[in-house]
Enzyme design. Structure first.
Site, short mmCIF file in Angstrom:
data_model
loop_
_atom_site.label_atom_id
_atom_site.label_comp_id
_atom_site.label_asym_id
_atom_site.label_seq_id
_atom_site.Cartn_x
_atom_site.Cartn_y
_atom_site.Cartn_z
N LYS A 17 2.68 -5.26 -5.39
CA LYS A 17 3.19 -4.46 -5.99
C LYS A 17 4.29 -3.31 -5.58
O LYS A 17 5.19 -2.99 -5.76
CB LYS A 17 2.65 -3.75 -7.34
N LYS A 66 4.58 8.36 -1.87
CA LYS A 66 3.54 7.37 -1.79
C LYS A 66 4.38 6.09 -1.50
O LYS A 66 3.79 5.20 -0.80
CB LYS A 66 2.95 7.25 -3.16
N THR A 88 0.34 4.27 -8.42
CA THR A 88 1.71 4.10 -7.49
C THR A 88 2.48 3.80 -8.43
O THR A 88 2.60 2.46 -8.95
CB THR A 88 1.50 3.11 -6.35
#
Length: 303
Positions: free
Chosen positions: A252, A184, A108
């Site tokens: 994150k 995503k 990601t």
């Protein structure tokens, strides 16, 4: 190994290891490099050919081979492709890839990172498949995870066999590299919101004197159901916080998603709340725990 390997995986942790094990089980010849000796050993036990560096991994690829990068973040991706620190540039895969080969980026990442890496690879005639994944290690292993793919038509056609081998749920979201990353981040922001909501609901059920496991069973058959809520809260209610997906990952990812939203002048209010909750979990030292540990934050009544 005559002619080179069709696929090499760099990063054989939870997701990368699951994908690698699936390919090996399906009879693919797969190479591997992981800086963690235990992950490397597990990959070799699954049937992969080991390499000591990303450079060696790249050099082992067949002329139209695929280098699958399954590390955690942008810094690790940079290290895999271009080297860093005392390893030096010569140990990165990028300079040793040949025209006609392809890099598949599965972490990601921010869209700008994916675009930047694709541009650098293109200078050497190397294509890029932007393909973040979702679903967890078990689903990576059994091929039921989702892959969000953005790439050129050439890369799409060339690597159909390996994409279909990796997942029964391959979504081609576009030809613009970076759109896989964007998709995503949208998904993961919603996952974080859903997880936060599920944890809050379970904490409330406990405060109300309900049996939380029974309440979760009702939710799973009713309008409040979410996959991540069921998956994480079942474990959390059983006291199982063994990490499958660390708190630090959604911390994150929510940060990346909020940055992407800011870049297009959009303010996701619920997303910001979720981001702040994961930041709170990090501040309490839960970064190495499974993200089901969000229930611990909600039990404090300070979400």
């Amino acid at each position: 190994m005559s002619g080179g390997l069709p696929v090499v995986v760099v990063g054989a942790g939870n997701m990368g290891g699951g994908m690698l094990a699936r390919l090996c089980a399906l009879g693919w010849s797969v190479g591997v490099h992981d800086s963690d000796p235990q992950a490397q050993a597990q990959a070799v036990a699954a049937g992969a050919v080991p390499f000591e560096s990303p450079m060696q991994a790249a050099q082992s690829l067949a002329p139209h081979g695929l280098l699958l990068v399954a590390v955690v973040d942008a810094a690790q991706t940079e290290a895999v492709l271009w080297g860093r620190g005392d390893q030096g540039l010569g140990h990165g895969a990028g300079p040793h890839l040949q025209p006609g080969q392809t890099v598949m980026l599965c972490p990601t990442l921010g869209p700008e990172t994916v675009v930047s890496q694709a541009e650098r690879l293109a200078l050497g005639g190397v294509d890029c498949i932007d393909a973040p994944m979702s679903g967890g290690p078990a689903r990576a292993r059994d091929g039921s995870m989702s892959l969000m793919v953005a790439c050129s038509e050439t890369a799409w056609q060339r690597h159909q066999l390996v994409l279909k081998a990796l997942s029964q749920q391959v979504f081609r979201v576009g030809t613009r590299v970076g759109d896989g990353a964007r998709t995503k981040l949208v998904n993961n922001l919603l996952a974080a919101v859903n997880l936060a909501g599920a944890a809050e609901a379970m904490a409330l059920a406990e405060r109300l004197g309900l049996d939380p496991a029974a309440t979760l069973s009702v939710i799973e058959a009713s309008s409040g159901q979410s996959w991540i809520g069921s998956d994480r809260m079942r474990r959390a209610l059983a006291g199982d916080f063994e990490p499958r997906a660390h708190v630090s990952l959604l911390a994150k990812d929510t940060g990346l998603a909020m940055q992407a939203a800011e870049d297009v002048a959009f303010e996701p209010g619920l997303g910001r709340l979720a981001k702040n909750l994961f930041a709170q979990a990090m501040a309490q030292g839960l970064q190495g725990h499974d993200d089901a540990a969000l229930l611990k934050i909600m039990r404090q009544g300070c979400g």
